[in-house]
Scaffold this motif. Structure first.
Motif, PDB file in Angstrom:
ATOM      1  N   ASP A 221       0.817  -1.219   0.000  1.00  0.00           N
ATOM      2  CA  ASP A 221       0.000   0.000   0.000  1.00  0.00           C
ATOM      3  C   ASP A 221       0.849   1.267   0.000  1.00  0.00           C
ATOM      4  OD1 ASP A 221       1.011   0.169   2.564  1.00  0.00           O
ATOM      5  OD2 ASP A 221      -0.877  -0.289   3.573  1.00  0.00           O
ATOM      6  N   GLY A 222       2.185   1.092   0.115  1.00  0.00           N
ATOM      7  CA  GLY A 222       3.085   2.232  -0.020  1.00  0.00           C
ATOM      8  C   GLY A 222       3.209   3.118   1.200  1.00  0.00           C
ATOM      9  N   HIS A 223       2.703   2.683   2.356  1.00  0.00           N
ATOM     10  CA  HIS A 223       2.776   3.555   3.532  1.00  0.00           C
ATOM     11  C   HIS A 223       4.223   3.714   4.015  1.00  0.00           C
ATOM     12  CE1 HIS A 223       2.757  -0.399   5.638  1.00  0.00           C
ATOM     13  NE2 HIS A 223       3.501   0.239   6.527  1.00  0.00           N
ATOM     14  N   THR A 224       4.474   4.800   4.725  1.00  0.00           N
ATOM     15  CA  THR A 224       5.772   5.014   5.349  1.00  0.00           C
ATOM     16  C   THR A 224       5.815   4.278   6.682  1.00  0.00           C
ATOM     17  OG1 THR A 224       6.140   7.184   4.328  1.00  0.00           O
ATOM     18  CG2 THR A 224       7.329   6.721   6.373  1.00  0.00           C
ATOM     19  N   ALA A 225       6.863   3.493   6.891  1.00  0.00           N
ATOM     20  CA  ALA A 225       7.036   2.753   8.139  1.00  0.00           C
ATOM     21  C   ALA A 225       8.170   3.381   8.933  1.00  0.00           C
ATOM     22  CB  ALA A 225       7.345   1.286   7.852  1.00  0.00           C
ATOM     23  N   VAL A 226       7.887   3.753  10.169  1.00  0.00           N
ATOM     24  CA  VAL A 226       8.915   4.272  11.073  1.00  0.00           C
ATOM     25  C   VAL A 226       9.297   3.155  12.036  1.00  0.00           C
ATOM     26  CG1 VAL A 226       9.464   5.957  12.871  1.00  0.00           C
ATOM     27  CG2 VAL A 226       8.081   6.645  10.895  1.00  0.00           C
ATOM     28  N   VAL A 227      10.527   2.701  11.921  1.00  0.00           N
ATOM     29  CA  VAL A 227      11.040   1.678  12.836  1.00  0.00           C
ATOM     30  C   VAL A 227      11.736   2.393  13.990  1.00  0.00           C
ATOM     31  CG1 VAL A 227      12.626  -0.255  13.130  1.00  0.00           C
ATOM     32  CG2 VAL A 227      11.318  -0.024  11.011  1.00  0.00           C
ATOM     33  N   TYR A 228      11.074   2.400  15.127  1.00  0.00           N
ATOM     34  CA  TYR A 228      11.611   3.028  16.332  1.00  0.00           C
ATOM     35  C   TYR A 228      12.637   2.070  16.925  1.00  0.00           C
ATOM     36  CZ  TYR A 228      11.407   5.214  21.037  1.00  0.00           C
ATOM     37  OH  TYR A 228      11.695   5.826  22.240  1.00  0.00           O
ATOM     38  N   PHE A 229      13.913   2.455  16.863  1.00  0.00           N
ATOM     39  CA  PHE A 229      15.001   1.551  17.244  1.00  0.00           C
ATOM     40  C   PHE A 229      15.787   2.127  18.410  1.00  0.00           C
ATOM     41  CE2 PHE A 229      19.579   0.374  16.184  1.00  0.00           C
ATOM     42  CZ  PHE A 229      19.547  -0.768  16.976  1.00  0.00           C
TER      43      PHE A 229
END
Length: 317
Positions: free
Chosen positions: A101-109
């Motif tokens: 779906d092309g969403h932006t994923a923020v990986v909180y690391f």
């Protein structure tokens, strides 16, 4: 009888070395079991020296017993420190042809630590330092280090480190939503807890992400940030899916974070005059030999500290 008086003490000493390491490192619910076994073996060894072992052989058998205790200790230490990371990595089900779906994923690391005792984070750290040739805790002292770690968990009950970062990520998500962004999704990840950053990135891919941003919640560039980046880069996301993976970098130059130190001190000091307040800034730091591998870590901590001190001076401290 001569064979028994030589062989049995050696076997008992060897097993006692193995059991002692297990006592030092196992889960708290099992530590009593291994302590009892170690004490039984010790008691049996003492009885042998009293009733079975001849005096003329006692010295040499004692020396052999000590050597085999150390051998058993070494063997079990090697096994404990060689164990693989048990954290689960989800299966990547998305194919290269799927656009999602092309969403932006923020990986909180962030660094993270387990809520209850689990030494795998430190075991991984030992292994990494060994590979880099960085001196840290001597090999045979590492079970004792893990024992001290377990004692800290027993003292505090559990760690709220994970809970704190989940709250921070939730607030970050709420900030995005209040700005009208309803599409960006957030994924928690930890270096020393579940899920790992590569596991979070796989989950984002499986859910159709078209863009991945790794938010590195660390103060400085270090082996910690590098390890997380390496885990994600090993997935070859850009090559396999044509998806951009970007890293925010750590927070050493964040003006907002620097100002928070002054805000918290002002809140904590209450009615105490500023000129009577002493402020101690405690950083992570690292030995000089580590600076060879990560030369910017100390520099960034120093620069962060200097900026915070400037803010305190400007505020009248």
């Amino acid at each position: 009888m001569s064979i028994v008086q030589w062989i049995l003490p050696i076997i008992f000493a060897f097993l006692m070395g193995i059991t002692f390491v297990q006592y030092l490192t196992v889960h708290p619910l099992r530590m009593s079991l291994y302590l009892v076994i170690a004490l039984v073996l010790l008691f049996g060894l003492i009885l042998m020296f009293i009733f079975i072992i001849e005096r003329r052989n006692a010295l040499w058998i004692s020396i052999l017993s000590v050597l085999f205790f150390v051998t058993g200790y070494w063997v079990m230490t090697k096994r404990i420190l060689s164990q693989s990371d048990p954290r689960e990595i989800p299966k990547l089900t998305r194919t290269r042809s799927e656009k999602g779906d092309g969403h932006t994923a923020v990986v909180y690391f962030t660094h993270g630590e387990p809520e209850t005792y689990n030494p795998i984070g430190w075991i991984n750290q030992f292994r990494e330092f060994d590979e880099q040739g960085i001196r840290f805790i001597p090999f045979l002292a590492r079970p004792v280090f893990i024992y001290m770690l377990r004692n800290k968990y027993l003292q505090v009950g559990k760690s709220d480190h994970r809970k704190m970062h989940l709250q921070m990520m939730k607030r970050l998500e709420q900030s995005f939503r209040s700005d009208g962004d309803d599409s960006t999704k957030f994924y928690i990840s930890f270096l020393d807890d579940d899920p790992r950053p590569d596991a979070a990135a796989i989950r984002a891919l499986n859910e159709g992400a078209g863009n991945i941003i790794v938010s590195e919640v660390f103060l400085t560039i270090s082996n910690h940030t590098a390890e997380g980046e390496d885990l994600i880069k090993a997935l070859n996301i850009e090559e396999n899916f044509g998806i951009n993976v970007r890293y925010t970098g750590p927070l050493w130059n964040s003006q907002l974070l620097q100002q928070m130190f002054v805000m918290r001190v002002n809140k904590t000091r209450g009615s105490t005059p500023k000129e009577k307040v002493g402020i101690l800034l405690v950083g992570h730091g690292q030995p000089d030999e580590w600076d060879v591998e990560w030369p910017t870590e100390t520099e960034q901590e120093i620069r962060f500290r200097e900026e915070v001190l400037k803010l305190f001076i400007e505020d009248g401290y």
